[in-house]
Design an enzyme around this catalytic site. Structure first.
Site, short mmCIF file in Angstrom:
data_model
loop_
_atom_site.label_atom_id
_atom_site.label_comp_id
_atom_site.label_asym_id
_atom_site.label_seq_id
_atom_site.Cartn_x
_atom_site.Cartn_y
_atom_site.Cartn_z
N TYR A 75 8.43 6.77 76.77
CA TYR A 75 7.69 8.01 76.53
C TYR A 75 7.88 8.95 77.71
O TYR A 75 7.83 8.52 78.86
CB TYR A 75 6.20 7.74 76.34
N GLU A 77 6.64 12.65 77.60
CA GLU A 77 6.14 13.99 77.25
C GLU A 77 6.15 14.88 78.50
O GLU A 77 5.77 14.43 79.59
CB GLU A 77 4.72 13.89 76.68
N ASP A 221 21.85 30.87 64.65
CA ASP A 221 21.79 29.43 64.40
C ASP A 221 23.24 28.99 64.20
O ASP A 221 23.82 29.18 63.13
CB ASP A 221 20.94 29.17 63.15
N THR A 247 22.38 22.38 65.96
CA THR A 247 22.30 20.92 65.94
C THR A 247 23.41 20.43 66.86
O THR A 247 24.31 21.18 67.24
CB THR A 247 22.52 20.36 64.53
N LYS A 250 27.16 18.12 64.28
CA LYS A 250 28.12 18.54 63.25
C LYS A 250 29.51 18.64 63.89
O LYS A 250 30.06 17.61 64.27
CB LYS A 250 27.65 19.85 62.62
N ARG A 256 22.55 13.08 66.25
CA ARG A 256 21.73 13.91 65.37
C ARG A 256 20.59 14.50 66.19
O ARG A 256 19.75 13.77 66.72
CB ARG A 256 21.19 13.02 64.26
N1 DSN Z 1 21.61 20.55 55.61
C1 DSN Z 1 22.65 20.83 56.59
C2 DSN Z 1 23.94 21.14 55.94
O1 DSN Z 1 24.39 20.30 55.20
O2 DSN Z 1 24.52 22.18 56.18
C3 DSN Z 1 22.23 21.87 57.50
O3 DSN Z 1 21.08 21.50 58.13
#
Ligand code: DSN
Length: 438
Positions: A75, A77, A221, A247, A250, A256
């Site tokens: 933990y 925080e 984003d 994110t 990707k 993730r």
């Molecule tokens: N749901 C994701 C996608 O497949 O693009 C984005 O968060």
């Protein structure tokens, strides 16, 4: 607990019993065979199929090791040096390194590596920069936007007044003039760009001009294209935007999770919005894995990998168009394409049907609405295809041309199950030459 390095006999036996513990995967298989079987089946699916879901990838093995580490036990925080728990000296090291690497990789003034996901990152930014009821201008979900950009069932749509811009019906690309007019009419507090299913670049210089003219903040984003941005193969949003979210899993190939980059003047409010605003304890194992991912995203081999992602997307788009399908907007500038199934002259071929037919052939993608789609989100007239995951396995243009021919043949006759089986056999043969990094 006995410390490794102690000279006592007890310490020695504690260490040796620690060392002699069985392999955790074996333990899991014995203690929880159902979950073990689900994991192994998924490993098999990821290995023996072709992954074309544009938002998915295979993480670097080093990232997987950090994500599966003992840091999950801790933990922490708060932020490095300012925690609400003792014993944070080592996780502080990991988080500080993650922050430094994020700043170096993307050239931002401030970073927050704690968001559990991209949606959490976005929610934190809204909380930091907006009041409930404030207006945000963002891309329509059914033109390629994201749930967290104001969908009415998402918290973003619940707490803020999202108004949306769409694509130009002729070009199927962003229409900056319409966006400018909408921004001047609506006077949003925030102009949000970025998408889940948009195959073209963004003009950040122009977007900054629009935001300045409308007197609003600019946010990107970049979840889908973060790897391309890191490799400098996509226009860089950081110099132009007040805030950039992403994110990390990707195109970037990290674990993730989410990341926020912002200008220094927003640092304090962003950090407070992430913790304690919308999150409690940060996931320290994931933060360490993000740090590893940021390190591996620097350098020439990552740049070459991202270039191959782009080359493969071109090859796939060209092949599909040559086989009678259509890429929305006429092609792609990035790692994904949206395929319009309407030109097939086959009313039956919906995105839903094709997704299932391709799954049967071990080619995995997702149904996706195309701009101005007449079908609903659960049916759709399109599929979305992305090249990052298969490129990670080493596939190049020649393989993507073959994949394009398989997809087209199934799209022309999505009820031919014998065809799906024979493609599946060929897929199985192809993938054996491209091991999954592990
Ligand atoms: N749901 C994701 C996608 O497949 O693009 C984005 O968060």
């Amino acid at each position: 607990m006995t410390q490794p390095g102690s000279s006592s006999k007890a310490a020695g036996s504690a260490i040796s019993s620690w060392i002699e513990q069985p392999d955790p995967r074996q333990l899991l298989s014995e203690q929880d065979p159902e979950i073990y079987a689900a994991i192994e089946s998924e490993r098999h699916r990821q290995t023996y199929g072709i992954e074309l879901i544009a938002s998915e990838n295979y993480v670097f093995p080093e990232v997987l090791a950090a994500a599966g580490s003992v840091l999950t036990n801790k933990y922490a925080e708060g932020y490095p040096g300012r925690r609400y728990y003792g014993g944070c000296q080592y996780v502080d090291v990991a988080e500080k390194i993650g922050l430094e690497r994020a700043l170096e990789l993307f050239g931002a003034e401030h970073a927050n590596v704690q968001p559990h996901s991209g949606a959490q990152a976005n929610a934190a930014v809204y909380m930091a920069l907006l009041e409930p009821g404030d207006t945000v201008l963002a891309m329509k979900l059914d033109h390629g936007g994201h749930l967290s950009h104001g969908f009415h069932l998402n918290s973003s749509g619940h707490y803020y007044n999202f108004v949306h811009y769409g694509l130009n019906p002729e070009t199927e690309q962003l229409d900056y003039e319409v966006m400018r007019q909408t921004a001047l009419d609506q006077r949003p507090k925030l102009l949000l760009v970025g998408a889940s299913a948009y195959p073209r670049h963004f003009d950040f210089r122009l977007l900054r001009e629009i935001a300045d003219e409308a007197g609003c903040l600019l946010m990107m984003d970049m979840a889908h294209v973060a790897g391309l941005v890191a490799a400098k193969l996509h226009p860089d949003p950081v110099p132009y935007c007040d805030v950039v979210t992403t994110t990390t899993h990707k195109t970037l190939r990290g674990p993730r999770g989410g990341l926020i980059l912002c200008r220094q003047k927003h640092a304090r409010s962003i950090d407070r919005a992430v913790f304690p605003g919308i999150q409690g304890g940060p996931l320290m194992h994931i933060i360490a894995a993000k740090a590893v991912g940021f390190k591996l995203a620097q350098g020439e081999s990552f740049r070459m990998y991202q270039q191959q992602i782009l080359d493969n997307a071109q090859a796939l788009s060209d092949t599909l168009q040559a086989q009678g399908l259509r890429s929305v907007s006429g092609g792609t500038d990035n790692h994904l394409l949206l395929v319009d199934l309407n030109p097939l002259n086959n009313e039956e071929t919906t995105g839903k049907l094709l997704e299932t037919a391709l799954d049967n052939a071990s080619i995995h993608c997702n149904k996706n609405m195309i701009p101005f789609d007449k079908r609903k989100a659960m049916v759709t007239s399109g599929i979305r295809l992305g090249t990052p995951a298969a490129t990670t396995r080493g596939m190049q243009q020649v393989e993507f041309e073959q994949i394009g021919r398989w997809i087209a043949s199934i799209a022309h006759d999505p009820k031919d199950t014998a065809l799906q089986e024979s493609v599946r056999d060929e897929v199985l043969e192809m993938v054996q030459a491209f091991p999954v990094p592990a």
